[in-house]
Design an enzyme around this catalytic site. Structure first.
Site, PDB file in Angstrom:
ATOM      1  N   LYS A 275      47.889  34.885  36.814  1.00 15.12           N
ATOM      2  CA  LYS A 275      46.473  35.230  36.718  1.00 15.12           C
ATOM      3  C   LYS A 275      45.804  35.027  38.079  1.00 15.12           C
ATOM      4  O   LYS A 275      46.270  34.208  38.876  1.00 15.12           O
ATOM      5  CB  LYS A 275      45.774  34.299  35.720  1.00 15.12           C
ATOM      6  CG  LYS A 275      46.090  34.559  34.265  1.00 15.12           C
ATOM      7  CD  LYS A 275      45.334  33.588  33.376  1.00 15.12           C
ATOM      8  CE  LYS A 275      45.621  33.825  31.904  1.00 15.12           C
ATOM      9  NZ  LYS A 275      45.168  35.120  31.392  1.00 15.12           N
TER      10      LYS A 275
ATOM     11  N   ARG B 112      51.213  36.003  21.862  1.00 14.76           N
ATOM     12  CA  ARG B 112      51.825  36.767  20.772  1.00 14.76           C
ATOM     13  C   ARG B 112      53.315  36.454  20.641  1.00 14.76           C
ATOM     14  O   ARG B 112      53.873  36.487  19.556  1.00 14.76           O
ATOM     15  CB  ARG B 112      51.571  38.268  20.995  1.00 14.76           C
ATOM     16  CG  ARG B 112      52.159  38.808  22.270  1.00 14.76           C
ATOM     17  CD  ARG B 112      51.552  40.151  22.704  1.00 14.76           C
ATOM     18  NE  ARG B 112      50.238  39.975  23.337  1.00 14.76           N
ATOM     19  CZ  ARG B 112      49.501  40.976  23.797  1.00 14.76           C
ATOM     20  NH1 ARG B 112      49.912  42.232  23.667  1.00 14.76           N
ATOM     21  NH2 ARG B 112      48.343  40.745  24.364  1.00 14.76           N
TER      22      ARG B 112
HETATM   23  N1  BES Z   1      45.037  33.504  27.043  1.00 15.10           N
HETATM   24  C1  BES Z   1      44.875  34.846  27.422  1.00 15.10           C
HETATM   25  C2  BES Z   1      43.683  35.513  26.768  1.00 15.10           C
HETATM   26  C3  BES Z   1      42.322  34.938  27.090  1.00 15.10           C
HETATM   27  C4  BES Z   1      41.589  35.456  28.138  1.00 15.10           C
HETATM   28  C5  BES Z   1      41.787  33.955  26.320  1.00 15.10           C
HETATM   29  C6  BES Z   1      40.327  34.948  28.405  1.00 15.10           C
HETATM   30  C7  BES Z   1      40.517  33.435  26.580  1.00 15.10           C
HETATM   31  C8  BES Z   1      39.794  33.951  27.625  1.00 15.10           C
HETATM   32  C9  BES Z   1      46.124  35.666  27.058  1.00 15.10           C
HETATM   33  O1  BES Z   1      47.302  34.958  27.048  1.00 15.10           O
HETATM   34  C10 BES Z   1      46.246  36.750  28.072  1.00 15.10           C
HETATM   35  O2  BES Z   1      46.352  36.440  29.209  1.00 15.10           O
HETATM   36  N2  BES Z   1      46.199  37.987  27.612  1.00 15.10           N
HETATM   37  C11 BES Z   1      46.266  39.105  28.492  1.00 15.10           C
HETATM   38  C12 BES Z   1      47.137  40.161  27.847  1.00 15.10           C
HETATM   39  C13 BES Z   1      47.525  41.287  28.731  1.00 15.10           C
HETATM   40  C14 BES Z   1      48.458  40.805  29.814  1.00 15.10           C
HETATM   41  C15 BES Z   1      48.190  42.341  27.911  1.00 15.10           C
HETATM   42  C16 BES Z   1      44.864  39.636  28.707  1.00 15.10           C
HETATM   43  O3  BES Z   1      44.059  39.590  27.785  1.00 15.10           O
HETATM   44  O4  BES Z   1      44.576  40.051  29.823  1.00 15.10           O
HETATM   45 ZN    ZN Z   2      48.247  34.842  28.960  1.00 11.32          ZN
END
Ligand code: BES
Ligand code: ZN
Ligand code: ZN
Length: 478
Positions: free
Chosen positions: A254, A328
């Site tokens: 990230k 997931r």
């Molecule tokens: N934990 C994150 C989602 C999240 C983002 C929760 C902001 C709370 C606040 C999750 O694991 C994630 O990073 N999801 C990605 C998925 C993508 C790579 C398909 C996302 O939402 O960008």
């Molecule tokens: Zn994530």
């Protein structure tokens, strides 16, 4: 922490709050209020607040409109708390004249208690000064109100337990320490807690959980909760929670801005933990099971990679296209575990699953995904009751098709950029048997609040504990 009691006789004190509601316009009480206002000098602090303050005495007249719902009464309690914070520490008498319904009175106390929580245990110098008052709510029948409050108290404690674990930093709460905390807190309350450690996860073939935890120094855990206090012939409800104690994104790392937010990526599991605490404290006559998938998602030489293919606990193969779509992957194994080892009548999972959820609904609503109209209606009813609001989001075969993999059974992201929350929900659905009643709650936007709400300071909200407690009360206990 302040203390809260119901008493019949107003205490000897120089600090008073009188909650003035519209219902009482033509009553004897209104005359009394007028007399009070005439006798003392009151100053208007805002539209709703009149205050009389001398060195000897403080009287606050708090306008509370026309409270109707239990939530309205909780808001009154929270407002009493907020408006008495600047007062000197001591005994405060609180009156809500002409309100005699025990649940409404208990709700006022619940609002006070919910608002009276903050995460400051790690501050050694600049703790925000907090006044610990002794609140005495003056009521006609203290015994009745106290009895009604016992149920609210269990909910307050469950909510606060969730907020505590969600607030803790990732160096202090990681899968093992979290699993131990859950075991140590819930076992004495009569919950059976089983910790499935990394060795056992390997034997079982929970390779989804293992893969996500692979890059971390910390061992991964699957924690199973069983609370069986209902009729022997009642199939349990199952609650499954995402417990990523820190989500760096892994190899698909990230951006650094706001990465610290990802300490609350375990909020789904935190809600399941708090819910069990609530149910056990109030000795709910229900059978429930919980499955909490606890991992840390880190980049390292041993981390799982984009393009890896994992054989999940269900046997289905998962192609990893993005290591940041890890929630997931761990939930897939947890969902399968509860279906393989128990016979749940329904499954509800909670997860801070997608950033896209926040884009769609902000911090006002969590998304609910389910094909079961009845379950959706029941959950939305409960959510409105406690003001932890849900909005139904779509499941559709087009989204399901979007996660077909070219090399495995399923891939962990959609192909395009769109509908990220729905493709994530469909990924989970692949691990739920066709005849299983199931709802997925994406709480990414609501688990943490940056502004503060009626009942909470900003920070962890515990969103879900109060709602699911209400849902269970309504469908199983009434
Ligand atoms: N934990 C994150 C989602 C999240 C983002 C929760 C902001 C709370 C606040 C999750 O694991 C994630 O990073 N999801 C990605 C998925 C993508 C790579 C398909 C996302 O939402 O960008
Ligand atoms: Zn994530
Ligand atoms: Zn995550």
């Amino acid at each position: 922490m302040s203390s809260y009691v119901f008493e019949k006789i107003a205490p000897q004190t120089d600090m008073h709050v009188i909650c003035v509601h519209a219902e009482e316009k033509n009553s004897a009480l209104s005359e009394m209020l007028h007399r009070l206002i005439k006798q003392h000098e009151f100053k208007a602090e805002s539209d709703d607040i009149l205050i009389h303050q001398t060195p000897d005495e403080t009287i606050l007249l708090l306008g509370v409109g026309t409270p109707k719902t239990i939530y309205d009464f909780e808001k009154i309690g929270a407002a009493v708390f907020k408006n008495t914070q600047k007062w000197k520490e001591g005994k405060i008498s609180v009156a809500i004249p002409e309100v005699n319904n025990p649940d409404q009175l208990a709700a006022v106390m619940s609002g006070l208690a919910l608002r009276d929580w903050r995460f400051d245990s790690l501050k050694t110098k600049t703790k925000k000064p907090v006044k610990n008052h002794d609140y005495v709510i003056v009521v006609k029948d203290p015994a009745e109100a106290t009895k009604a409050y016992a149920v609210f108290d269990a909910m307050v404690q469950g909510n606060q337990a969730t907020r505590e674990v969600v607030s803790l930093p990732p160096n202090m709460i990681y899968p093992e320490s979290y699993a131990h905390r859950i075991r140590d807190e819930l076992t004495p309350l009569g919950v059976k807690v089983t910790l499935i450690d990394q060795k056992k996860l390997k034997e079982l073939g929970c390779n989804g959980i293992l893969a996500v935890g692979e890059g971390s120094e910390k061992d991964s855990y699957l924690v199973i909760l069983e609370y069986s206090n209902g009729p022997a012939n009642q199939d349990p409800l199952a609650f499954v929670g995402k417990g990523v104690t820190f989500d760096t994104g892994g190899i698909s790392i990230k951006p650094s801005a706001h990465m610290d937010d990802m300490k609350y990526d375990m909020a789904g599991s935190g809600v399941v933990y708090g819910l069990f605490k609530t149910l056990a404290l109030r000795k709910a006559k229900v059978n429930v099971i919980g499955a909490l998938a606890l991992v840390e998602n880190m980049p390292s030489g041993s981390a799982y990679r984009p393009a890896d293919v994992i054989t999940s606990y269900s046997g289905q193969t998962i192609e990893v296209l993005n290591t940041d779509a890890e929630g997931r992957v761990v939930l897939a194994d947890a969902l399968w575990y509860v279906q393989k080892h128990f016979k749940p009548q329904l499954i509800i999972d909670l997860a801070t699953l997608t950033g896209a959820m926040t884009v769609a609904l902000g911090s006002e609503f969590a998304g609910i995904f389910s094909d079961d109209d009845e379950l959706v209606a029941q959950l939305i009813e409960a959510s409105n009751f406690v003001e932890e609001k849900l909005w139904r989001m779509p499941l559709h075969k087009a989204f399901d098709k979007d996660i077909d993999s070219t090399v495995a059974d399923v891939q962990n992201t959609g192909t395009g950029r769109g509908a990220g929350s729905s493709t994530a929900a469909h990924f989970l659905k692949r691990f739920v048997k066709d005849d299983m009643k199931w709802a997925h709650l994406d709480i990414a936007g609501v688990a943490w609040d940056t502004k503060g709400r009626d009942l909470f300071e900003k920070g962890a909200t515990g969103f879900g504990v109060r709602m699911l407690n209400r849902f269970i009360e309504k469908i199983l206990e009434k």
